[in-house]
Design an enzyme around this catalytic site. Structure first.
Site, PDB file in Angstrom:
ATOM      1  N   GLU A 253       0.818  -1.207   0.000  1.00 21.98           N
ATOM      2  CA  GLU A 253       0.000   0.000   0.000  1.00 21.98           C
ATOM      3  C   GLU A 253       0.857   1.265   0.000  1.00 21.98           C
ATOM      4  O   GLU A 253       0.481   2.282  -0.598  1.00 21.98           O
ATOM      5  CB  GLU A 253      -0.986  -0.004   1.177  1.00 21.98           C
ATOM      6  N   CYS A 279      -0.820  -2.792   8.083  1.00 23.65           N
ATOM      7  CA  CYS A 279      -0.183  -2.664   9.385  1.00 23.65           C
ATOM      8  C   CYS A 279      -0.484  -1.267   9.925  1.00 23.65           C
ATOM      9  O   CYS A 279      -1.041  -0.414   9.228  1.00 23.65           O
ATOM     10  CB  CYS A 279       1.325  -2.894   9.281  1.00 23.65           C
TER      11      CYS A 279
END
Length: 332
Positions: A253, A279
């Site tokens: 990402e 995360c």
């Protein structure tokens, strides 16, 4: 198509649902949803506790609370069988969908009593009279309680399951009819499948991830986890481990956001599809980049994102159940 199944205790609701799964449906049980919540609360999932918990949840959060939880998990699923419906309000989110049917299954009390004992649903010291009394308590509840009598009354099809399995299956076939032609993939499935393909470019075999940023159904950027441009990859020279994690690669990402920034692409207000949930560091980056919807294919590690997303107004969408259901269908 959505098929809802209601009925009396040990009438054969689970057997009916299992048969419909073989015909291409995905099964979701309101009782299983209750058991999951009971476990979260540290409650023993006895019949009495589950009835009380179901009544409490309907009273506090509305009669359709459990159904809405299930529909979030079932997003993108073509054919659904929803079992253990016990209150008419649980049908509100689905009753107006195309092809909806409510099937009520019943059997004589003596037959159900013997089945319940054989399956360990009730203890050996429960008498037939006690079993019938428990039935009566579930039949005519209030607005937020179990009300099987009302559901049976409004059912599209009523099945008396007092014969063989094959007889039950024939009655179900008559009630359900032929399945509609499977619909094409939803937009969420479509873009998540692309993210899975992007993940095949990953260069870290500890976990290969892909990300796709989309706005108005147009792909703005993609990314996969790989090393800093020009530096060696994990697949070539091994991992760089710190605190049990590989830190050689940039996460998927992050790379998708970086790709958009490098090319001058505005991603404010967009949706990102990631094969695994972000995360904590990536989640913060996505929020500050203006991404408003995060769809992920599996939960990965950090549950701090859920409360933070709620506070930040970012929608989190778990597509794992949809992907698992599609994979199951492909394997069949």
């Amino acid at each position: 198509m959505i098929i809802a199944i209601t009925g009396t205790n040990a009438a054969g609701k689970d057997t009916a649902a299992e048969y419909l799964v073989k015909k291409g449906f995905t099964h979701f049980s309101l009782s299983d949803e209750l058991r999951e919540i009971a476990r979260e609360r540290g409650l023993e999932p006895t019949r009495e506790n589950l009835i009380a918990l179901g009544n409490e949840l309907r009273r506090l959060y509305g009669t359709s609370f459990l159904t809405k939880r299930i529909l979030e998990k079932a997003s993108g699923t073509t054919h659904i069988v929803l079992s253990s419906v016990r209150n008419p309000g649980e049908l509100e989110p689905v009753k107006n969908t195309d092809g909806f049917r409510l099937i009520a299954i019943d059997a004589p009390s003596q037959v159900r009593y013997e089945r319940a004992k054989a399956r360990g649903r009730i203890s050996e010291n429960v008498s037939l009279e006690s079993f019938i009394q428990m039935d009566a308590e579930e039949m005519h509840g209030g607005d937020t309680e179990q009300n099987l009598a009302r559901l049976i009354d409004i059912a599209d099809f009523k099945i008396v399951n007092d014969g063989s399995f094959n007889e039950l299956y024939k009655k179900l076939d008559d009630a359900v009819g032929p399945l509609a032609k499977p619909k094409r993939a939803s937009w969420d499935e479509y873009f998540m499948n692309i993210a899975k393909q992007v993940a095949t470019r990953s260069t870290c075999d500890r976990k290969r991830c892909g990300a796709v940023i989309v706005r108005d159904r147009v792909i703005l950027s993609t990314g996969y986890n790989g090393s800093i441009i020009g530096l060696p990859h994990c697949d070539d020279v091994g991992h760089m481990i710190e605190n049990g994690h590989c830190v050689r690669t940039v996460h998927a990402e992050m790379n998708a956001v970086a790709q958009a920034a490098k090319n001058g692409v505005n991603i404010n207000g967009s949706t990102i599809y990631i094969t695994a949930s972000p995360c904590w560091i990536c989640f913060k980056l996505l929020c500050n980049a203006g991404i408003k919807r995060i769809c992920y294919g599996e939960f990965y590690r950090d549950d701090r994102i859920f409360e933070a997303a709620r506070q930040a107004g970012v929608e989190l969408v778990d597509l794992s159940h949809t992907l698992a259901a599609n994979e199951k269908k492909l394997n069949h």
